[in-house]
Write a protein that holds these residues in place. Structure first.
Motif, short mmCIF file in Angstrom:
data_model
loop_
_atom_site.label_atom_id
_atom_site.label_comp_id
_atom_site.label_asym_id
_atom_site.label_seq_id
_atom_site.Cartn_x
_atom_site.Cartn_y
_atom_site.Cartn_z
N ILE A 335 -4.35 -10.16 3.11
CA ILE A 335 -3.43 -9.14 3.39
C ILE A 335 -2.24 -9.62 4.29
O ILE A 335 -2.39 -10.17 5.33
N ALA A 336 -0.92 -9.29 3.88
CA ALA A 336 0.15 -9.73 4.64
C ALA A 336 0.78 -8.34 5.03
O ALA A 336 1.39 -7.64 4.25
N ILE A 337 1.31 -8.51 6.38
CA ILE A 337 1.95 -7.36 6.88
C ILE A 337 3.14 -7.68 7.95
O ILE A 337 2.70 -8.71 8.81
N ILE A 338 4.35 -7.33 7.44
CA ILE A 338 5.50 -7.80 8.27
C ILE A 338 6.28 -6.65 8.66
O ILE A 338 6.79 -5.81 7.79
N GLY A 339 6.52 -6.68 10.04
CA GLY A 339 7.63 -5.65 10.38
C GLY A 339 7.26 -4.02 10.29
O GLY A 339 8.04 -3.21 10.13
N VAL A 340 5.92 -3.67 10.32
CA VAL A 340 5.88 -2.38 10.14
C VAL A 340 4.86 -1.83 11.34
O VAL A 340 4.18 -2.33 11.83
N ILE A 354 -2.70 4.33 2.48
CA ILE A 354 -1.44 3.94 3.76
C ILE A 354 -0.84 5.07 4.37
O ILE A 354 -0.54 5.87 3.42
N LEU B 343 8.80 2.00 3.08
CA LEU B 343 7.61 1.18 2.98
C LEU B 343 7.85 0.33 1.65
O LEU B 343 8.59 0.83 0.48
N VAL B 345 5.26 -1.98 -0.61
CA VAL B 345 3.62 -2.25 -0.55
C VAL B 345 3.73 -2.86 -2.00
O VAL B 345 4.25 -2.47 -3.02
N MET B 353 0.51 -7.23 0.20
CA MET B 353 1.70 -7.26 1.22
C MET B 353 2.35 -6.15 1.34
O MET B 353 2.64 -5.22 0.49
N ILE B 354 2.37 -5.71 2.71
CA ILE B 354 3.14 -4.46 3.27
C ILE B 354 4.17 -4.78 4.04
O ILE B 354 3.88 -5.48 4.85
N THR B 355 5.40 -4.47 3.76
CA THR B 355 6.55 -4.46 4.75
C THR B 355 7.31 -3.11 4.64
O THR B 355 7.04 -2.33 4.00
N THR B 356 8.61 -3.16 5.25
CA THR B 356 9.42 -2.11 5.05
C THR B 356 10.88 -2.70 4.41
O THR B 356 11.20 -3.99 4.34
N HIS B 359 12.90 -4.85 6.45
CA HIS B 359 12.34 -6.35 6.72
C HIS B 359 12.28 -7.02 5.35
O HIS B 359 11.44 -8.30 5.29
#
Lengths: 379, 379
Positions: A335-340, A354, B343, B345, B353-356, B359
């Motif tokens: 699981i990769a999460i960036i900037g949230v 989510i 968002l 996803v 992978m989750i970001t905005t 980003h």
């Protein structure tokens, strides 16, 4: 009067009741009908909430004086978590009839074993930090319950939370110590529902309100007496089941009567009417407490154990950067999460959910959408 | 002079080159080494980017005059997408040597088949909206390329994007129409790199800048001439491989020479030096264009086809409420999203992978983290 907490004699009659009901809709998709909140580890403690509840109560009652009331579907789950629980102390509900029926049936079984029993009901799915202090509070509650009162445990608020009910406290019960009651015991003026933010702020600023942690202590006979007065039909039904419990008629009587019992929360059926009569007391607890009712609460709890920007529950491989919130994983994906920020992610085999901490209470709406769209099998 | 676009004769010598390289790191984990960006459907068109590229070019060249240059690993993927592609028009790279080597080798093969060839290079992985207008622009570019210039296609900016390079345009090539060139053809003063926001704003406000869409049109012989002048060693290496192409020596020569070729982008090796000499022209295109370089771009493209708050790519069951952004799903799980804005996803079997959108460009950093943590198999 000497003792200002429960005597050993009083404590020898203490029996705990753990109603293990509610699924925990706001914790979906982690909590499911088949695996409700109380069977989950929501704090990163390494054990389920019901196991933690059991372990914090056993020092008060031993393993023999704890009754668990749960749904038939959760028999195996509960026994797996509580292998020490004696078979006779597991009460199975064929269908949920709310907390009055669950707690009072347990009390009715207990009073038939021990007429002097004092019962203490503790939710199966709460977090409590300082366990010795928790037990000291319960012992004080037992001392007050022995005087014929319904005693609740109130938590000194640490924030103007809007997700909890509140208890409006009155005068000290025994200001001069003449009655030998715990000095911190207070009368309860009223129970109040979850407030709006401004009201909650007022409550907390006033110093006159405590969080309602949903715990009750009373003599079993008193509890059943109040039930008899407030809900005579419900009391009669419970008595019929309890009378048949040790006999061959148990299953038949339960099958016949249980589904007919009135569904009502014990707060409405007993606590509020008894409070109105002036017979409810409260022991204010200063221990760390949370009902772990939504993912914002899960984030708070997990972060206590694993400080960091992103609270992680589960064994996932997680790469995160500039992100805050909570991640719960039941899969083995990366699981990769960036900037949230303030993120809530629950990653299970069949559902990915989510949201944000700010919207954590709205997960319940999502559950309704899942139901309405014909996905009940995912609930 | 009559014609103000390409003549049928000129068009009969038009050959397209599709370099299908880059993985598209900012589109991870959707794009992978084994399934790069150009093989994906990133716009919801129902076909991959390279298939869309092929289909928009075929009306210009037919199926026989398009060469695709790609990595050996993508042979099967490309052939599955482009079954009409003749075997002899597929150029496989044993390893990536950047765009100059890829495009100029294709040009060298083409010029050996057709000495009068005009080559047009189009990225395999861009989105283009108005295809007839795109082809009209290419035909204009061919007309200008026939005069010995390197012709690029510039996109009239619709926003001060910071993710694209820009082309600084000069005077009209043929203001009085005396040379019979397309009226919209302009000289190119310079190519400029991706600008900062304030600079991009200045560029767009000035009306003197176009987005650089990375497309080039030139006579094959001219292109190889410029290469010879700018990068003689690279030109010699390419010539050796091209000379051996139709012989038994092809594989041996390619294996020997290709890995030694200088890695350099065609922008640096040819376009910028030739622009400095005043020999680059541009046809401004007003068609809708995007390099679909990150998930913010994917969101824009998907939303064009399926307007809605949350753009969805894939076949997932999605329940969403009060949420915006883009969701890409390759799994069959239910995805529930509530109260999250902007968002991004991407839900795949082995990576979530989750970001905005804000980003989206930082996904490349995440790819570096994945590499550094020993998860290369997920790239």
């Amino acid at each position: 009067m000497a003792s200002r907490t429960a005597t050993p004699e009083q404590l020898s009659h203490l029996h705990a009741i753990i109603p293990a009901g509610g699924v925990g809709s706001r914790l979906w998709p982690l909590s499911r009908a088949r695996e409700p909140k109380f069977l989950l580890d929501l704090t990163g403690a390494g054990r389920s909430l019901i196991r933690s509840t059991w372990e914090r109560i056993v020092p008060l009652t031993g393993e023999d004086r704890i009754i668990v009331v749960t749904g038939e579907a959760h028999r195996a789950g509960v026994m797996a978590q509580l292998p020490e629980l004696p078979e006779r102390n597991l009460v199975l509900e064929s269908e949920p009839r709310d907390s009055t029926a669950a707690i009072c049936l347990a009390a009715a079984l207990i009073v038939r074993r021990d007429p002097e029993a004092i019962v203490a009901s503790f939710p199966a799915d709460h977090f409590i930090g300082d366990e010795p202090e928790f037990r000291a509070v319960v012992r004080d509650a037992v001392a007050v319950a022995a005087t014929g009162r319904l005693v609740t445990i109130g938590i000194t608020p640490t924030s103007p939370a809007t997700g909890f009910g509140y208890i409006h406290v009155g005068e000290p019960l025994d200001p001069a110590g003449a009655a030998g009651l715990p000095a911190r015991a207070r009368a309860v003026t009223a129970f109040v529902e979850k407030p709006k933010a401004a009201v909650a702020r007022r409550y907390v600023d006033s110093g006159e309100y405590l969080w309602n942690a949903g715990m009750f202590v009373a003599r079993a006979a008193d509890l059943l007496g109040w039930l008899e007065r407030q809900e005579p039909e419900l009391a009669a039904g419970i008595a019929r089941i309890a009378d048949a419990w040790g006999t061959d008629e148990r299953d038949a009587e339960r099958a016949r009567v249980w589904p007919t019992l009135k569904k009502v929360a014990i707060d409405y059926a007993i606590a509020e009417p008894v409070a109105a009569e002036g017979d409810v007391a409260v022991i204010p607890g200063t221990f760390d407490w949370d009902d772990v009712g939504d993912f914002a609460a899960v984030a708070r709890q997990v972060r206590k154990r694993n400080p960091g920007n992103l609270a992680i529950l589960g064994e996932a491989s997680v790469l995160s950067e500039s992100s805050t919130g909570v991640l719960v994983s039941e899969t083995d994906r990366l699981i990769a999460i960036i900037g949230v920020e303030d993120l809530v992610v629950v990653d299970t085999d069949d559902v990915l959910m989510i949201t944000t901490g700010a919207h954590a209470q709205r997960v319940k709406e999502m559950v309704n959408m899942v139901r309405q769209t014909g996905n009940e099998d995912l609930l």
